[in-house]
Scaffold this active site. Structure first.
Site, PDB file in Angstrom:
ATOM      1  N   ASN A 187       0.862  -2.116   2.680  1.00  8.80           N
ATOM      2  CA  ASN A 187       0.989  -3.252   1.761  1.00  8.80           C
ATOM      3  C   ASN A 187      -0.365  -3.443   1.094  1.00  8.80           C
ATOM      4  O   ASN A 187      -1.312  -3.891   1.735  1.00  8.80           O
ATOM      5  CB  ASN A 187       1.393  -4.499   2.565  1.00  8.80           C
ATOM      6  CG  ASN A 187       1.382  -5.769   1.715  1.00  8.80           C
ATOM      7  OD1 ASN A 187       1.281  -5.705   0.494  1.00  8.80           O
ATOM      8  ND2 ASN A 187       1.494  -6.912   2.380  1.00  8.80           N
ATOM      9  N   TRP A 188      -0.427  -3.076  -0.175  1.00  8.44           N
ATOM     10  CA  TRP A 188      -1.712  -3.145  -0.884  1.00  8.44           C
ATOM     11  C   TRP A 188      -2.076  -4.571  -1.285  1.00  8.44           C
ATOM     12  O   TRP A 188      -3.179  -4.814  -1.762  1.00  8.44           O
ATOM     13  CB  TRP A 188      -1.687  -2.220  -2.111  1.00  8.44           C
ATOM     14  CG  TRP A 188      -1.942  -0.775  -1.766  1.00  8.44           C
ATOM     15  CD1 TRP A 188      -1.792  -0.195  -0.536  1.00  8.44           C
ATOM     16  CD2 TRP A 188      -2.389   0.265  -2.652  1.00  8.44           C
ATOM     17  NE1 TRP A 188      -2.119   1.140  -0.604  1.00  8.44           N
ATOM     18  CE2 TRP A 188      -2.492   1.452  -1.894  1.00  8.44           C
ATOM     19  CE3 TRP A 188      -2.700   0.310  -4.009  1.00  8.44           C
ATOM     20  CZ2 TRP A 188      -2.904   2.669  -2.441  1.00  8.44           C
ATOM     21  CZ3 TRP A 188      -3.104   1.519  -4.565  1.00  8.44           C
ATOM     22  CH2 TRP A 188      -3.207   2.684  -3.789  1.00  8.44           C
ATOM     23  N   LYS A 189      -1.120  -5.512  -1.147  1.00  9.83           N
ATOM     24  CA  LYS A 189      -1.376  -6.907  -1.569  1.00  9.83           C
ATOM     25  C   LYS A 189      -1.925  -6.903  -2.999  1.00  9.83           C
ATOM     26  O   LYS A 189      -1.513  -6.049  -3.794  1.00  9.83           O
ATOM     27  CB  LYS A 189      -2.292  -7.590  -0.552  1.00  9.83           C
ATOM     28  CG  LYS A 189      -1.756  -7.457   0.884  1.00  9.83           C
ATOM     29  CD  LYS A 189      -2.460  -8.318   1.889  1.00  9.83           C
ATOM     30  CE  LYS A 189      -1.828  -8.096   3.265  1.00  9.83           C
ATOM     31  NZ  LYS A 189      -2.405  -8.950   4.307  1.00  9.83           N
ATOM     32  N   HIS A 218       6.583 -12.386   3.323  1.00  3.82           N
ATOM     33  CA  HIS A 218       5.244 -12.196   3.904  1.00  3.82           C
ATOM     34  C   HIS A 218       4.620 -13.567   4.154  1.00  3.82           C
ATOM     35  O   HIS A 218       4.802 -14.494   3.371  1.00  3.82           O
ATOM     36  CB  HIS A 218       4.371 -11.366   2.957  1.00  3.82           C
ATOM     37  CG  HIS A 218       3.121 -10.901   3.628  1.00  3.82           C
ATOM     38  ND1 HIS A 218       2.041 -11.734   3.823  1.00  3.82           N
ATOM     39  CD2 HIS A 218       2.795  -9.706   4.184  1.00  3.82           C
ATOM     40  CE1 HIS A 218       1.106 -11.052   4.478  1.00  3.82           C
ATOM     41  NE2 HIS A 218       1.533  -9.838   4.705  1.00  3.82           N
ATOM     42  N   GLU A 246       1.768 -14.644   3.703  1.00  4.11           N
ATOM     43  CA  GLU A 246       0.926 -15.151   2.610  1.00  4.11           C
ATOM     44  C   GLU A 246       1.783 -15.852   1.564  1.00  4.11           C
ATOM     45  O   GLU A 246       1.371 -16.867   0.992  1.00  4.11           O
ATOM     46  CB  GLU A 246       0.106 -13.991   2.018  1.00  4.11           C
ATOM     47  CG  GLU A 246      -1.000 -13.577   2.983  1.00  4.11           C
ATOM     48  CD  GLU A 246      -1.418 -12.118   2.907  1.00  4.11           C
ATOM     49  OE1 GLU A 246      -1.049 -11.420   1.945  1.00  4.11           O
ATOM     50  OE2 GLU A 246      -2.119 -11.674   3.847  1.00  4.11           O
ATOM     51  N   GLU A 263       4.505 -10.116  12.095  1.00  4.80           N
ATOM     52  CA  GLU A 263       3.099 -10.192  11.717  1.00  4.80           C
ATOM     53  C   GLU A 263       2.532 -11.550  12.131  1.00  4.80           C
ATOM     54  O   GLU A 263       2.709 -12.538  11.407  1.00  4.80           O
ATOM     55  CB  GLU A 263       2.939 -10.025  10.204  1.00  4.80           C
ATOM     56  CG  GLU A 263       3.410  -8.698   9.663  1.00  4.80           C
ATOM     57  CD  GLU A 263       2.705  -8.339   8.358  1.00  4.80           C
ATOM     58  OE1 GLU A 263       2.052  -7.294   8.336  1.00  4.80           O
ATOM     59  OE2 GLU A 263       2.787  -9.108   7.392  1.00  4.80           O
ATOM     60  N   GLY A 313      -5.634  -9.471   8.685  1.00  4.98           N
ATOM     61  CA  GLY A 313      -6.931  -9.410   8.015  1.00  4.98           C
ATOM     62  C   GLY A 313      -8.083  -9.948   8.847  1.00  4.98           C
ATOM     63  O   GLY A 313      -9.170 -10.182   8.324  1.00  4.98           O
ATOM     64  N   SER A 338      -3.893  -6.305  11.292  1.00  7.56           N
ATOM     65  CA  SER A 338      -5.101  -5.589  11.718  1.00  7.56           C
ATOM     66  C   SER A 338      -4.811  -4.255  12.401  1.00  7.56           C
ATOM     67  O   SER A 338      -5.510  -3.866  13.337  1.00  7.56           O
ATOM     68  CB  SER A 338      -5.973  -6.489  12.611  1.00  7.56           C
ATOM     69  OG  SER A 338      -6.447  -7.607  11.873  1.00  7.56           O
ATOM     70  N   GLY A 383      -1.993  -3.577   6.123  1.00  6.33           N
ATOM     71  CA  GLY A 383      -2.628  -4.105   4.919  1.00  6.33           C
ATOM     72  C   GLY A 383      -3.876  -3.316   4.573  1.00  6.33           C
ATOM     73  O   GLY A 383      -3.827  -2.240   3.972  1.00  6.33           O
ATOM     74  N   GLY A 384      -5.035  -3.835   4.982  1.00 10.76           N
ATOM     75  CA  GLY A 384      -6.320  -3.261   4.592  1.00 10.76           C
ATOM     76  C   GLY A 384      -6.433  -1.766   4.815  1.00 10.76           C
ATOM     77  O   GLY A 384      -6.956  -1.031   3.962  1.00 10.76           O
TER      78      GLY A 384
HETATM   79  P1  13P Z   1      -3.977  -6.301   7.607  1.00 11.28           P
HETATM   80  O1  13P Z   1      -3.525  -4.943   8.091  1.00 11.28           O
HETATM   81  O2  13P Z   1      -5.011  -6.207   6.515  1.00 11.28           O
HETATM   82  O3  13P Z   1      -4.331  -7.212   8.720  1.00 11.28           O
HETATM   83  O4  13P Z   1      -2.696  -6.956   6.868  1.00 11.28           O
HETATM   84  C1  13P Z   1      -1.496  -6.979   7.539  1.00 11.28           C
HETATM   85  C2  13P Z   1      -0.455  -7.414   6.582  1.00 11.28           C
HETATM   86  O5  13P Z   1      -0.387  -8.573   6.211  1.00 11.28           O
HETATM   87  C3  13P Z   1       0.481  -6.396   6.085  1.00 11.28           C
HETATM   88  O6  13P Z   1       1.539  -6.985   5.384  1.00 11.28           O
END
Ligand code: 13P
Length: 248
Positions: free
Chosen positions: A10-12, A93, A95, A163, A169, A208, A229-230
Site C-alpha cells: 500500500n503506497w498510500k 483502511h 487512516e 492492522e 508506521g 510495520s 506500507g512503508g
Molecule cells: P506500515 O507498513 O508503513 O506500518 O503501514 C501499514 C499499513 O497501513 C498498510 O496498509
C-alpha cells in the site's frame, strides 16, 4: 485448509511516475514466486501507468466510492479504478476510518461496490492502542468485521487485513502470539458470519511489516499474508517480504 498467501503493498500518498520503476523488481519477484499472490495498491493517479508498466502484477486502488456513479466530486468509482487497470482496492483502511470518518456501514458498501464491478476487496480492521490497553481489542475488531464484511463475502473476491492502528508506521508490532490470537478470533467470527466458506477467506496482517519480522509474522497461525506500507515503496525492501511469504 491451505490458503495461497497474499502479500499486498500500500503506497498510500507516496510515489510518482519515476517511482513506478520499483514495480519492475516487484513484478519480477511475483513471477519468481508463482505459489503466492503479490499486489500493489497505488495512488489513483498512478494506477493506469503502473498497470501498463507491469501488466502481470496485480495493481489496485486504495479506496473507491460506494456508489457506481453520480455527483460525488473528487471521488472515483470501482469501475473507474477498474478501467484504469486496478484489479482490487483496499477499503476501510484505518487512516480513512480516522481521517475521513468512514463507518463500518460505508466500508461494507464500498466492498460491495467492488464486487459489483468484478474486483477484489481487502477490508481492513484494527484496534487503537487505547482499545488494546483496555482489553477491548478482540471485541472491537470482531465488531468491526461484523459491520464491515460485505454481503456474500467469499474467498475469491474478499480478503481481510488486520492492522492494529498503533502498529502502522510506528516500527512496533504485536507479538506473534497476539497476532495469532487475533487472527484466530477473526477466523472464528468469519465462520459465524459466512459459514464454512469463511475458512477460505485470507487474513492478512499489516503494521510495520519488514524483511526482518516478515518470516515470523507470515508463518503465524491463521496469517495468510501481509499488507505492507512503508516497506512496499521500494523493491529492495518489499521483495524479501515476498520471498518470506513464499517460504524462502
Ligand atoms: P506500515 O507498513 O508503513 O506500518 O503501514 C501499514 C499499513 O497501513 C498498510 O496498509
Amino acid at each position: 485448509m491451505t490458503r495461497r498467501k497474499l502479500v499486498a503493498g500500500n503506497w498510500k500518498m507516496n510515489g510518482d511516475r519515476a517511482a513506478l520503476a520499483e514495480l519492475d523488481g516487484i513484478a519480477a519477484a511475483a513471477a519468481a514466486h508463482p505459489a503466492i499472490d503479490v499486489a500493489i495498491a497505488l495512488p489513483a493517479t498512478l494506477i493506469a501507468a503502473g498497470a501498463e508498466r507491469v501488466p502481470a502484477l496485480a495493481i489496485g486502488a486504495q479506496d473507491v466510492h460506494a456508489a457506481d456513479k453520480g455527483a460525488f466530486t473528487g471521488c472515483i468509482s470501482a469501475n473507474m479504478a477498474k478501467e484504469a487497470g486496478a484489479r482490487f482496492s483496499i477499503v476501510g483502511h484505518s487512516e480513512r476510518r480516522a481521517d475521513q470518518k468512514e463507518s463500518d456501514v460505508l466500508v461494507k458498501a464500498k466492498a460491495e461496490a467492488l464486487h459489483r464491478a468484478g474486483m477484489q476487496a481487502i477490508v481492513c480492521v484494527g484496534e487503537t492502542l487505547e482499545q488494546r490497553d483496555a482489553g477491548e481489542a478482540e471485541r472491537v475488531v470482531t465488531q468491526q468485521l461484523e459491520g464491515s464484511l460485505p454481503d456474500g463475502a467469499a474467498a475469491d473476491w474478499c480478503a481481510i487485513a488486520y492492522e492494529p492502528v498503533w502498529a502502522i508506521g510506528t516500527g512496533r508490532t504485536p507479538t506473534i502470539e497476539d497476532v495469532a490470537a487475533m487472527h484466530g478470533a477473526i477466523r472464528a467470527k468469519l465462520r459465524d458470519l459466512v459459514g464454512e466458506g469463511g475458512d477460505a477467506i485470507r487474513l492478512l496482517y499489516g503494521g510495520s511489516v519488514t524483511a526482518e519480522n516478515a518470516p515470523a509474522l507470515l508463518h503465524a497461525s491463521d496469517v495468510d499474508g501481509a499488507l505492507v506500507g512503508g516497506a512496499s515503496l521500494t523493491a529492495a525492501k518489499f521483495v524479501p517480504i515476498v520471498a518470506a511469504a513464499a517460504g524462502n
